[in-house]
Design an enzyme around this catalytic site. Structure first.
Site, PDB file in Angstrom:
ATOM      1  N   HIS A 196       6.088 -11.770  64.899  1.00  0.00           N
ATOM      2  CA  HIS A 196       4.490 -10.975  65.343  1.00  0.00           C
ATOM      3  C   HIS A 196       4.805  -9.822  64.238  1.00  0.00           C
ATOM      4  O   HIS A 196       6.441  -9.338  63.701  1.00  0.00           O
ATOM      5  CB  HIS A 196       4.659 -10.201  66.450  1.00  0.00           C
ATOM      6  CG  HIS A 196       4.719 -11.194  67.595  1.00  0.00           C
ATOM      7  ND1 HIS A 196       4.616 -11.451  68.567  1.00  0.00           N
ATOM      8  CD2 HIS A 196       3.588 -12.003  67.373  1.00  0.00           C
ATOM      9  CE1 HIS A 196       3.748 -12.224  69.740  1.00  0.00           C
ATOM     10  NE2 HIS A 196       3.306 -12.464  69.186  1.00  0.00           N
ATOM     11  N   CYS A 292       4.605  -3.625  71.530  1.00  0.00           N
ATOM     12  CA  CYS A 292       3.809  -4.573  72.789  1.00  0.00           C
ATOM     13  C   CYS A 292       3.686  -4.356  74.464  1.00  0.00           C
ATOM     14  O   CYS A 292       3.296  -5.262  74.820  1.00  0.00           O
ATOM     15  CB  CYS A 292       4.888  -6.446  72.380  1.00  0.00           C
ATOM     16  SG  CYS A 292       6.390  -5.575  71.797  1.00  0.00           S
TER      17      CYS A 292
HETATM   18  N1  ARG Z   1       8.196 -12.846  75.020  1.00  0.00           N
HETATM   19  C1  ARG Z   1       7.922 -12.404  74.195  1.00  0.00           C
HETATM   20  C2  ARG Z   1       7.658 -13.249  73.251  1.00  0.00           C
HETATM   21  O1  ARG Z   1       8.187 -14.115  72.784  1.00  0.00           O
HETATM   22  C3  ARG Z   1       7.820 -10.978  73.815  1.00  0.00           C
HETATM   23  C4  ARG Z   1       6.428 -10.619  72.967  1.00  0.00           C
HETATM   24  C5  ARG Z   1       6.334  -9.339  72.632  1.00  0.00           C
HETATM   25  N2  ARG Z   1       5.451  -9.152  71.397  1.00  0.00           N
HETATM   26  C6  ARG Z   1       5.191  -8.570  70.617  1.00  0.00           C
HETATM   27  N3  ARG Z   1       3.717  -8.205  70.179  1.00  0.00           N
HETATM   28  N4  ARG Z   1       5.856  -8.430  69.875  1.00  0.00           N
HETATM   29  O2  ARG Z   1       6.049 -13.562  73.409  1.00  0.00           O
END
Ligand code: ARG
Length: 298
Positions: A196, A292
């Site tokens: 991300h 997040c």
């Molecule tokens: N386990 C979650 C996923 O893989 C973690 C998300 C974390 N969010 C972020 N915005 N980086 O989707």
């Protein structure tokens, strides 16, 4: 008309040409009662299925919530839902926006993982109660988009930074640019650990950003350096182990960050920021940290 910028030669504006964007005054957080690791959808989760300490997670979440409150943000809490262990990462289900006339709008995500798709309607209901106008991505092109995990507003300006490659498709930004009538600077991501944009790009204030440079292509780095005067770099170890770039600076002054990222916090302090360290170890196992665990809202 959409305006999605992918190379520095396409930049036809200076930041100061873009209209002001008010700072978000609220954060939405989802209580971690149902947080766990039940599947693996990013490399950080490997080896951690069934390994969340729930009591610890609750304590850590409360510490993060208190840190946001300490910086003056109003914290809005939402209940988690059984069977949706990642719902606690409330940055991902939507991208809210405050229009120039002061009305609130939102684009709902189409999440990449089928495990996470059922999280989105819970947020849609919440937005309806709050009086937001909801937009949905074109289901015919079927782009994927993971909200503020990949779409990050430039502090103080009507400009969106958009990561793509893992959880969001580049096509999604045409719709977003057109719907919100804003330019989008699209940045390709190419390292699975930095899946991300918020794992490698942390806006601090209008002039400053914290990044992990190797997560970007050369053209992306050029774009970042064209629009931010101060680019602070996190070392690889801290970007990976402490998720240092998943920090949040909600007021242009305080940076809430996972503790232990020594070089990064030193560089931030040298640049004049005040550090609020928190412990998010249970959430790091899932590939997430401070940024997040909340959604910035108007
Ligand atoms: N386990 C979650 C996923 O893989 C973690 C998300 C974390 N969010 C972020 N915005 N980086 O989707």
């Amino acid at each position: 008309m959409s305006n999605v910028i992918t190379s520095a030669s396409q930049l036809k504006f200076k930041l100061s040409d873009l209209p002001d964007l008010p700072a978000p005054g609220r954060v939405l957080m989802v209580r971690p009662d149902h947080f766990s690791i039940d599947y693996v959808i990013n490399p950080h989760m490997e080896g951690f299925v069934g390994k969340v300490n729930k009591a610890k997670a609750m304590q850590q979440w409360e510490q993060v919530r208190n840190a946001f409150a300490q910086t003056g943000l109003e914290v809005v809490e939402m209940e988690g839902k059984p069977g949706l262990p990642d719902m606690v990462f409330s940055a991902n289900q939507s991208l809210p926006y405050c229009k120039p006339d002061g009305t609130n709008e939102v684009i709902m995500s189409i999440m990449n993982s089928p495990y996470r798709q059922p999280e989105v309607p819970h947020f849609a209901d919440w937005y309806d109660e709050q009086g937001y106008t909801r937009h949905h991505l074109d289901g015919e092109i079927l782009p994927i988009f993971e909200g503020m995990g990949d779409g990050i507003w430039h502090p103080g300006r009507r400009l969106l930074w958009g990561g793509y490659g893992f959880r969001t498709s580049k096509d999604a930004y045409d719709f977003i640019s057109e719907t919100f009538e804003v330019p989008v600077v699209a940045l390709a991501l190419h390292k699975p650990q930095f899946y991300h944009l918020d794992t490698c790009f942390c806006v601090l204030n209008e002039d400053s950003v914290l990044i992990y440079p190797k997560a970007f292509e050369p053209e992306g780095l050029k774009l970042i350096r064209s629009l931010f005067k101060n680019v602070i770099e996190a070392p690889e170890e801290e970007a990976l182990q402490q998720f240092a770039c998943n920090a949040t600076c909600p007021d242009g002054k305080h940076v809430i960050i996972q503790s232990g990222a020594k070089q990064t916090t030193r560089a931030l302090k040298d640049a004049g920021f005040e550090i609020i360290e928190v412990e998010t170890g249970e959430f790091l196992k899932s590939g997430g940290s401070v940024f997040c665990m909340k959604l910035l809202l108007w």
